[in-house]
Design a protein around this motif. Structure first.
Motif, PDB file in Angstrom:
ATOM      1  N   PRO A  25      -2.311  -7.923   6.706  1.00 49.67           N
ATOM      2  CA  PRO A  25      -3.434  -8.930   6.669  1.00 49.67           C
ATOM      3  C   PRO A  25      -3.704  -9.117   8.121  1.00 49.67           C
ATOM      4  CG  PRO A  25      -1.305  -9.613   5.404  1.00 49.67           C
ATOM      5  CD  PRO A  25      -1.084  -8.427   6.406  1.00 49.67           C
TER       6      PRO A  25
ATOM      7  N   GLN B 276      -4.703 -13.432   3.761  1.00 45.49           N
ATOM      8  CA  GLN B 276      -3.748 -12.728   4.031  1.00 45.49           C
ATOM      9  C   GLN B 276      -2.670 -12.564   2.694  1.00 45.49           C
ATOM     10  OE1 GLN B 276      -2.557 -15.702   2.617  1.00 45.49           O
ATOM     11  NE2 GLN B 276      -0.578 -15.698   3.669  1.00 45.49           N
ATOM     12  N   ALA B 277      -3.376 -12.371   1.446  1.00 47.97           N
ATOM     13  CA  ALA B 277      -2.242 -12.071   0.241  1.00 47.97           C
ATOM     14  C   ALA B 277      -2.333 -10.814   0.131  1.00 47.97           C
ATOM     15  CB  ALA B 277      -2.740 -12.894  -0.814  1.00 47.97           C
ATOM     16  N   ALA B 278      -3.234  -9.868   0.776  1.00 48.11           N
ATOM     17  CA  ALA B 278      -3.324  -8.675   0.602  1.00 48.11           C
ATOM     18  C   ALA B 278      -3.616  -7.875   2.162  1.00 48.11           C
ATOM     19  CB  ALA B 278      -4.242  -7.808  -0.569  1.00 48.11           C
TER      20      ALA B 278
ATOM     21  N   ARG C  84       4.706  -6.803  -5.087  1.00 48.68           N
ATOM     22  CA  ARG C  84       4.455  -6.841  -6.403  1.00 48.68           C
ATOM     23  C   ARG C  84       5.539  -6.027  -6.861  1.00 48.68           C
ATOM     24  NH1 ARG C  84      -0.753  -6.898  -5.618  1.00 48.68           N
ATOM     25  NH2 ARG C  84      -1.281  -5.079  -6.359  1.00 48.68           N
TER      26      ARG C  84
ATOM     27  N   GLN D 292       5.521  -8.776   4.342  1.00 51.28           N
ATOM     28  CA  GLN D 292       4.474  -8.996   3.370  1.00 51.28           C
ATOM     29  C   GLN D 292       5.181  -8.975   1.834  1.00 51.28           C
ATOM     30  OE1 GLN D 292       0.943  -6.526   3.120  1.00 51.28           O
ATOM     31  NE2 GLN D 292      -0.335  -8.699   2.794  1.00 51.28           N
ATOM     32  N   SER D 293       4.381  -9.671   1.032  1.00 57.10           N
ATOM     33  CA  SER D 293       4.978  -9.757  -0.406  1.00 57.10           C
ATOM     34  C   SER D 293       4.681  -8.345  -0.981  1.00 57.10           C
ATOM     35  CB  SER D 293       4.192 -11.038  -0.997  1.00 57.10           C
ATOM     36  OG  SER D 293       4.374 -12.364  -0.629  1.00 57.10           O
TER      37      SER D 293
ATOM     38  N   TYR E  25       5.440  -4.947   9.065  1.00 56.70           N
ATOM     39  CA  TYR E  25       5.262  -6.364   9.195  1.00 56.70           C
ATOM     40  C   TYR E  25       5.627  -7.022   7.888  1.00 56.70           C
ATOM     41  CZ  TYR E  25       1.310  -4.406   6.655  1.00 56.70           C
ATOM     42  OH  TYR E  25       0.486  -3.623   5.836  1.00 56.70           O
TER      43      TYR E  25
ATOM     44  N   LYS F 208       0.822   2.066  -0.693  1.00 57.53           N
ATOM     45  CA  LYS F 208       0.548   1.514   0.718  1.00 57.53           C
ATOM     46  C   LYS F 208       1.916   2.287   1.565  1.00 57.53           C
ATOM     47  CE  LYS F 208       1.507  -2.784   2.214  1.00 57.53           C
ATOM     48  NZ  LYS F 208       1.347  -4.295   2.451  1.00 57.53           N
TER      49      LYS F 208
END
Lengths: 520, 520
Positions: B58, B320-322, A115, A112-113, A110, A263
């Motif tokens: 998320p 939904q940031a993680a 880091r 997602q940001s 999916y 993850k």
């Protein structure tokens, strides 16, 4: 930077001199008081900090950000009225680089940001690249035979190396601390490193270069690592050797948070296909490889002592995931504030005071070491240059934003009682410890190498090792302005005292020894 | 979610019953031992956690990530052999949304990464938009008259609202803690909120909607905020009202770390032009506004008691940031593991055990409250439905990853001695506190509202409030697996005990009161 010198730790028996020095030491308490009052009522530290961090940006050696900061420092010290403010070249550094565009995100399973940050001096991707992630164990990643025999696996893949998950234990400890009295009473050698360790590092660096070459020729999209301490929002981003002009263009490199790395690792191990999209677009040039330090002076006011020098400094270069606030804008802020105070207060230092803001420190004290070779002692013949005899001391600050709690006397026993006297007016500020222990991994070692008394202050650690050191969190808001003010008061006072006392500070005997290290 | 109920806190005098209950309570210690041994030797918690967080992503209510998690939970519980596992619609929620592409970086005065996340249900930018940042003070940002009269300033600008810098003090405290004995002995009402506070919030939400409308019509590129706790690598990302179908498309919204926000603020205040580049591309649809909970059952084995229910649950939706690991995959992981244990151990619960994983909790307990209205009590007439009389208790877990230290009895005095007995075998696991205090802001309140005993356990806070709650750090690596195992042991034991004891748990009198809150 850390762990650098190979300087042998020597012990001397200069105790005979000690009492004499202690008895002779006279402190200009009026000047100390003036300095303290001025700093507490009209500090310029927030402004200096803002310009060196927020306005300049990351200050990777030779980058545009470094040049913005250096230019601002020169112009500002000229405005303050300092003499001979300039950028001074010290020799060849290597590549110039800055990020022009960077993005990374997970695209599958999916969106997602993530880091993550580009590796310093990383090669560019060919625009935005999307592809699958494959895992390498840390052991396989260091096994060049394994990499060579699996090169087909890496083509058009993101190659991720990540170790075990972070323990939750550290979250139960404060990230920031101050030194307790017992810690101050028992300071040991810190950040020192011996020859076998350096040789071990040098072996690693060769492997790193080989990994780079193998992954690049295999057609990997990027090499992604997750480093030490890269958890809880912190990502430590650094590089080894990639700045060198002789190092060919690397594979694109990314440093990722441990949480994101873990993850992705778990997803792959449970049979999921993970895709990333990455764009690294940096401006990497080799046309001006020269490194520059910043220097400026407050000329001495005593005709006879004016040719003698008291030096102070810190390194202006930083890593680039943040703005290098605690490593080491902090040291430069304090040193600039100290000379501003000394100059603006109309105190009359007898000796000349010279500030130096170094570059290339993160790659192995390159700026300061080459400065010392250029000014004080030849690196091959060990021939002393005339200026070597004229430097009373060099004071350094490079252990983060923490206030000063004492000083490392670097085994200079004769100087211990002198500094002990000087600290007496600062007991109420929490600074009074003089330890004979050595600390390493920063620029005073270059002076120590050339037989010039070079000192780093003892500082409260705050969250330097846990959060800010070389990390994406090393920004202005991690500075503690009150701590920097305290440090500026003490540094200015020590520098002034060194510049006005009758004699130069006592020296340890010079042990001529080659630096075996050629840069991280 | 926090601060939600308007349930009046009532006190009762049921002490007359207390001794009787305490004397009658018989614990099935053999079953408790089986549950504990099974969990400690063959826990499935790491796998459940991996699928609910890493694999699902998320789980914003109604998002594809929520549906992945809900589908996996239904399929998994079917595989385990639970009955009636399904997604159950509860009414209209609102928009469906997920991020398709997101990038943000600072472009001037230099290029640098920015720690920031799209606002949930944010409108899209028109592709990658670059523009200048202008500042709004928090006071002006809440002043719709100011905004209306300055609309020309916002055209093609990024509008940044940020308050003061974070204090460094919090860094000197551990981010994670456990409850000390004194804290356990003095538990007060937690997360409860009164009508005036709710009315204050509702006033804010109206202003937020108006700000949105004004900035959007003014042509702002995006509205950027930096929230509470957004420092030290943590960015708390949430939204108010934007999920509602009746809310028009918002202005593009971004939540930024305080450090980045402060940097930009300082740069603008010192006269620098700051530019950002932002791309938000989300998939926002309104075609299926229905909300769904996940339910499944272990049928009771006693013919007479089987129609009676023991319920347990937690909310499956997240921000939904993680990947919402501690809020609230943690609760769902524990509850799923508890029913897996009970089912796999072949224990024979007399009553039916029903697990429910809620959605819409973050928007105001929507999933559980509507479930309760659908099954137990009409929200307008307060007419009781037959099933209301059959639920012995509902057990909830939603205060992060911390292990269970006790239970909030929600002023149900008759239940206190019962739970006190049940906890006795768990004293060695650190759990034994039964407080009459109330805790709010999560799904047991929906049951409490309908006169059904609803309980939330007391949990160690760990770093829920400081780091993970609604933040970008709420990922798998912030779970403490051993704590979740302990919680699963205790929940399974409590549920089993509730399902097998002769009587249903004692109830407080039902106070019929309208929920005045219509969702965050």
């Amino acid at each position: 930077m850390k762990h650098l010198t190979v300087k042998t730790l020597l012990g001397f028996s200069l105790f005979a001199c000690t009492a004499a020095y202690a008895q002779q030491e006279t402190i200009d308490t009026a000047a100390f008081r003036k300095i303290r009052n001025a700093e507490l009522t009209s500090s310029q530290i927030p402004q200096i900090a803002h310009y060196l961090t927020d306005v300049s940006g990351p200050r990777l050696t030779n980058s545009p950000g470094y040049k913005r900061a250096a230019t601002w420092a020169v112009e500002t010290m000229k405005k303050w009225g300092l003499a001979n403010a300039k950028m001074e070249p010290w020799g060849e550094f290597g590549k110039q680089w800055e990020v022009q565009d960077f993005s990374i995100s997970m695209r599958a399973p999916y969106v997602q940001s993530v880091r993550a940050y580009p590796g310093p001096w990383s090669a560019n991707t060919k625009g935005l690249q999307q592809g699958q992630v494959i895992l390498l164990t840390p052991a396989n990643a260091m096994d060049t035979a394994y990499l060579a025999s699996h090169s087909a696996d890496f083509k058009d893949k993101f190659v991720l190396v990540t170790g075990g998950a972070a323990s939750s234990a550290e979250r139960f400890e404060p990230s920031a601390t101050r030194l307790a009295d017992t810690a101050l009473a028992n300071l040991k050698d810190a950040y020192m490193i011996d020859k076998p360790t350096i040789q071990m590092y040098q072996g690693y660096f060769k492997i790193f270069a080989k990994i780079d070459e193998l992954l690049k020729s295999a057609g990997a999209l990027a090499y992604i690592t997750t480093g030490r301490n890269n958890h809880n929002g912190t990502v430590v981003v650094q590089a080894f050797g990639d700045y060198k002009k002789i190092v060919a263009e690397t594979v694109p490199k990314v440093t990722m948070s441990a949480e994101d790395g873990q993850k992705i690792k778990r997803l792959i191990l449970s049979g999921h296909k993970v895709e990333l999209a990455l764009n690294i677009s940096g401006n990497l040039t080799t046309d001006n490889p020269k490194g520059y330090n910043v220097v400026a002076e407050i000329p001495g006011t005593d005709a006879k002592l004016k040719p003698q020098l008291v030096m102070l400094g810190g390194h202006l270069d930083s890593w680039q995931a943040a703005t290098g606030a605690t490593d080491n804008a902090a040291g430069c802020i304090v040193m600039m504030e100290a000379v501003r105070l000394l100059d603006s207060l109309g105190l009359k230092p007898k000796r000349t005071i010279r500030i130096a803001l170094w570059s290339g420190e993160e790659q192995g004290l390159l700026g300061s070491f080459n400065y010392v070779k250029n000014h004080f002692m030849d690196g091959t013949t060990f021939a002393l240059k005339p200026e070597q005899a004229k430097v009373s001391a060099y004071f350094n600050l490079d252990n983060g934003t923490g206030k000063i709690r004492g000083i490392y006397a670097q085994n200079n026993q004769a100087v211990k009682p002198i500094f002990t006297e000087w600290f007496k007016p600062f007991a109420d500020l929490g600074a009074q410890t003089v330890t004979l222990s050595n600390t390493g991994s920063t620029d005073h070692l270059s002076f120590d190498w050339a037989g010039i008394p070079g000192f780093q202050f003892v500082q409260d650690p705050i969250d330097y090792e846990t959060r800010t050191h070389h990390s994406n969190l090393d920004d202005y808001d991690h500075l503690i302005i009150d701590d920097l003010k305290q440090a500026a008061i003490i540094v200015a006072s020590f520098v002034y005292q060194t510049a006005t006392r009758p004699d130069m500070l006592p020296r340890k005997p010079l042990v001529k020894e080659k630096f075996v290290f050629d840069g991280f």
